[in-house]
Write an enzyme that holds these catalytic residues in place. Sequence first.
Site, PDB file in Angstrom:
ATOM      1  N   LYS A 196     -45.002  17.888  -5.829  1.00 36.40           N
ATOM      2  CA  LYS A 196     -45.790  17.055  -4.914  1.00 36.40           C
ATOM      3  C   LYS A 196     -46.413  16.987  -4.486  1.00 36.40           C
ATOM      4  CE  LYS A 196     -42.538  21.371  -3.156  1.00 36.40           C
ATOM      5  NZ  LYS A 196     -43.018  22.968  -3.347  1.00 36.40           N
ATOM      6  N   GLN A 216     -46.052  28.114  -1.953  1.00 36.32           N
ATOM      7  CA  GLN A 216     -45.130  28.168  -2.359  1.00 36.32           C
ATOM      8  C   GLN A 216     -44.542  29.537  -2.895  1.00 36.32           C
ATOM      9  OE1 GLN A 216     -43.715  25.275  -4.391  1.00 36.32           O
ATOM     10  NE2 GLN A 216     -42.344  26.400  -5.249  1.00 36.32           N
ATOM     11  N   ASP A 276     -42.529  23.819   5.909  1.00 33.30           N
ATOM     12  CA  ASP A 276     -40.589  24.443   5.380  1.00 33.30           C
ATOM     13  C   ASP A 276     -39.709  24.920   6.007  1.00 33.30           C
ATOM     14  OD1 ASP A 276     -40.636  24.529   2.096  1.00 33.30           O
ATOM     15  OD2 ASP A 276     -42.288  26.419   2.199  1.00 33.30           O
TER      16      ASP A 276
HETATM   17  N1  GUN Z   1     -40.266  27.542  -4.080  1.00 26.48           N
HETATM   18  C1  GUN Z   1     -38.708  27.115  -5.228  1.00 26.48           C
HETATM   19  N2  GUN Z   1     -38.554  26.336  -3.487  1.00 26.48           N
HETATM   20  C2  GUN Z   1     -38.843  26.765  -2.660  1.00 26.48           C
HETATM   21  C3  GUN Z   1     -39.314  26.091  -1.213  1.00 26.48           C
HETATM   22  O1  GUN Z   1     -38.692  24.852  -1.105  1.00 26.48           O
HETATM   23  N3  GUN Z   1     -40.423  25.928  -0.597  1.00 26.48           N
HETATM   24  C4  GUN Z   1     -41.179  26.950  -0.930  1.00 26.48           C
HETATM   25  N4  GUN Z   1     -42.242  27.807   0.140  1.00 26.48           N
HETATM   26  N5  GUN Z   1     -41.330  27.450  -2.457  1.00 26.48           N
HETATM   27  C5  GUN Z   1     -40.048  27.042  -3.479  1.00 26.48           C
END
Ligand code: GUN
Length: 287
Positions: free
Chosen positions: A52, A96, A119
């Site tokens: 990211k 996350q 998200d």
């Molecule tokens: N962990 C695995 N995929 C994701 C996601 O798309 N968003 C978040 N916040 N955590 C994750």
Amino acid sequence: MGIRIDGKAVSAAFREKLKEDVARLTEQGMQPGLAVVIVGDDQASRVYVNNKKKACQQLGIYSEEYALPGETTEEELLELVNRLNNRSQIHGILVQLPLPRHIREKVVLEAIDPRKDVDAFHPQNVGRIMIGDYRFLPCTPAGILELIRSTGVPVEGKECVVIGRSNIVGKPMAMLMLHQNATVTICHSRTKNLAEVARRADILIVAIGKAKFVGADMVKPGALVIDVGMDRDENGKLCGDVDYEAVEPVAGYITPVPGGVGPMTISMLMKNTVTAAEMALEAAKGC
Ligand code: GUN
């Protein structure tokens, strides 16, 4: 022979366009900013968070990373979320998942300002998706929509079967296909005659988390097949929920794993961050 949908290529083209949006917003004094919060030392999460950060750098998005120790309390995490909610430089907040067990995910996700919820996990944004009045889309379903769009296959009037009913993928995916006027069926572990239902699909989206679950007997000839799985086969090799070798000769279009849905999700997170900055600009202008 199915046409392989190249998620890397679609994602790269999407990012080129996003880069322009970021530059335009930056010129207007609203450089998009994303904060990523990770608690503990889950290795997979670490890899995602690094990716990211790299994507932000590539696009010119400002980013901050908060790597908190596994012993962080829920209260401390909520304090950080609250601080980020109030920062004008930060337009998107991503906590996350998974979080350590002593922290309630639901409480934390609901503490994020819905306008910064890149998200789209906050109940307010989930509700907006339900009624078709949304700005943020959850990243995986949004990426799948772009992949389908890239094929040029029209969705309207098609039979779409979604296998899997998670809040993150299956349910919002079904809703988005419904908004595009597909006839949608959601299948799950208790569905009877799953193979028979899946075979009706012109568009088959599989997000069930079982390695090579979908074989050729479950796919209508010529169907567009989207594989959301990230599994390991019997030899420990990365594979999807669809048995690619078996299904590819039957399908019209098919996404590989890796290189299909995966590369799209971070691009969609970047897109949501840009959208959040656009919303902040609109609010600043009072429109
Ligand atoms: N962990 C695995 N995929 C994701 C996601 O798309 N968003 C978040 N916040 N955590 C994750």
